[in-house]
Design a protein around this motif. Structure first.
Motif, PDB file in Angstrom:
ATOM      1  N   UNK A  36      47.303 -73.255 -42.345  1.00 32.26           N
ATOM      2  CA  UNK A  36      48.226 -72.758 -41.168  1.00 32.26           C
ATOM      3  C   UNK A  36      49.583 -72.446 -41.391  1.00 32.26           C
ATOM      4  N   UNK A  37      50.137 -71.422 -40.489  1.00 33.31           N
ATOM      5  CA  UNK A  37      51.556 -71.073 -40.643  1.00 33.31           C
ATOM      6  C   UNK A  37      52.070 -70.524 -39.313  1.00 33.31           C
ATOM      7  N   UNK A  49      57.052 -66.382 -48.806  1.00 33.20           N
ATOM      8  CA  UNK A  49      56.302 -66.191 -47.363  1.00 33.20           C
ATOM      9  C   UNK A  49      55.072 -66.733 -47.275  1.00 33.20           C
ATOM     10  N   UNK A  50      54.582 -67.174 -46.131  1.00 35.22           N
ATOM     11  CA  UNK A  50      53.141 -67.230 -45.906  1.00 35.22           C
ATOM     12  C   UNK A  50      52.332 -66.144 -46.609  1.00 35.22           C
ATOM     13  N   UNK A  51      51.337 -66.496 -47.028  1.00 33.95           N
ATOM     14  CA  UNK A  51      50.310 -65.384 -47.711  1.00 33.95           C
ATOM     15  C   UNK A  51      49.879 -64.593 -46.636  1.00 33.95           C
ATOM     16  N   UNK A 109      61.337 -65.581 -38.724  1.00 34.49           N
ATOM     17  CA  UNK A 109      61.294 -66.946 -39.608  1.00 34.49           C
ATOM     18  C   UNK A 109      60.025 -67.414 -39.670  1.00 34.49           C
ATOM     19  N   UNK A 110      59.430 -67.604 -40.975  1.00 39.15           N
ATOM     20  CA  UNK A 110      58.072 -68.167 -41.216  1.00 39.15           C
ATOM     21  C   UNK A 110      58.144 -68.982 -41.900  1.00 39.15           C
ATOM     22  N   UNK A 111      56.934 -70.008 -41.970  1.00 33.78           N
ATOM     23  CA  UNK A 111      56.721 -71.014 -43.114  1.00 33.78           C
ATOM     24  C   UNK A 111      56.403 -70.574 -44.168  1.00 33.78           C
ATOM     25  N   UNK A 112      57.064 -71.173 -45.359  1.00 36.89           N
ATOM     26  CA  UNK A 112      57.100 -70.739 -46.576  1.00 36.89           C
ATOM     27  C   UNK A 112      55.588 -71.076 -47.053  1.00 36.89           C
ATOM     28  N   UNK A 172      61.181 -60.768 -47.762  1.00 37.10           N
ATOM     29  CA  UNK A 172      62.261 -61.784 -47.476  1.00 37.10           C
ATOM     30  C   UNK A 172      63.456 -61.012 -47.115  1.00 37.10           C
ATOM     31  N   UNK A 173      64.232 -61.507 -46.159  1.00 41.69           N
ATOM     32  CA  UNK A 173      65.437 -60.838 -45.665  1.00 41.69           C
ATOM     33  C   UNK A 173      66.682 -61.057 -46.142  1.00 41.69           C
TER      34      UNK A 173
END
Ligand SMILES: CSC[C@@H](O)[C@@H](O)C(=O)COP(=O)(O)O
Ligand SMILES: [Zn+2]
Length: 214
Positions: free
Chosen positions: A36-37, A86-88, A53-56, A78-79
């Motif tokens: 999940x992400x 970041x999520x695959x 913003x996203x799950x690592x 990445x910002x």
């Protein structure tokens, strides 16, 4: 792409919402085996302002740590300087934002979504007939019929993106990856959550109804 100009308040709001949704979904068993992400957009769609913003990647999503999320730009990079990955599946999020203009995207793997994606793989969509929860997608027709698109699940994520582009149906706020999981989106976190919950209800309904019919 720098995002220093985006307000701290907007960033903190996105992170707080992600934290809350992540913990709720974890309590439902929706992140088995680090699957999940989740992502929430900040800023609008100009290249300088578009960040989310996203799950690592690969984290135990039932835990809450300071390293759960990072911000990425429209290309999925990445910002900010960070050691987090970041999520695959970030490129799928990028494409869904681009195609729909949505504000939040939630992806979960469940047994029911995996089962129905395989059950209906040959027709490449999951049919749902006249179930009340279709209204959660803002479809109010009497006895509405919907088809939720299913796309191939390649190990190479960039190969999935063109199929998402091609099959995404603007009326349906979700797309299934075969034997993988659902991506659901909405204008904001509240709407994306409502859509995801409706999809999961409908998947269980469709699965059980198919069994009853046989
Ligand atoms: C460990 S199984 C799940 C992954 O392969 C993937 O599909 C997934 O949903 C989570 O990947 P992640 O990189 O943590 O966002
Ligand atoms: Zn996944």
């Amino acid at each position: 792409m720098s995002f220093a100009h985006i307000s701290l308040e907007a960033k903190q709001k996105a992170l707080a919402e992600l934290t809350e949704v992540k913990s709720l979904f974890a309590s439902r068993g929706w992140f088995q085996g680090t699957s999940g992400n989740l992502s929430i957009r900040v800023g609008d769609f100009t290249p300088e302002d578009f960040h989310f913003a996203i799950t690592a990647s690969g984290k135990d999503k039932s835990l809450s740590t300071p390293e759960d999320f990072l911000f990425v730009d429209q290309t999925g990079q990445p910002s900010e300087l960070t050691k987090l990955k970041p999520s695959a599946e970030t490129l799928i999020h990028c494409e869904i934002y681009k195609q729909t203009g949505c504000g939040a995207i939630f992806h979960v793997h469940t047994v029911f979504n995996n089962l129905v994606s395989e059950l209906f793989w040959e027709r490449k969509s999951i049919p749902v007939d006249g179930v009340e929860l279709i209204k959660a997608f803002n479809i109010w027709d009497e006895e509405a019929h919907i088809d939720i698109p299913i796309v191939s699940n390649f190990a190479h994520i960039p190969s999935i993106v063109p199929e998402v582009t091609e099959r995404l149906d603007k009326r349906i706020p979700g797309i299934m990856l075969r034997k993988h999981g659902i991506y659901a989106w909405g204008a904001n976190a509240f709407e994306a959550k409502r859509h995801l919950e409706a999809f999961e209800f409908l998947f269980e309904y469709v699965y059980r109804w198919e069994l009853l019919k046989r």
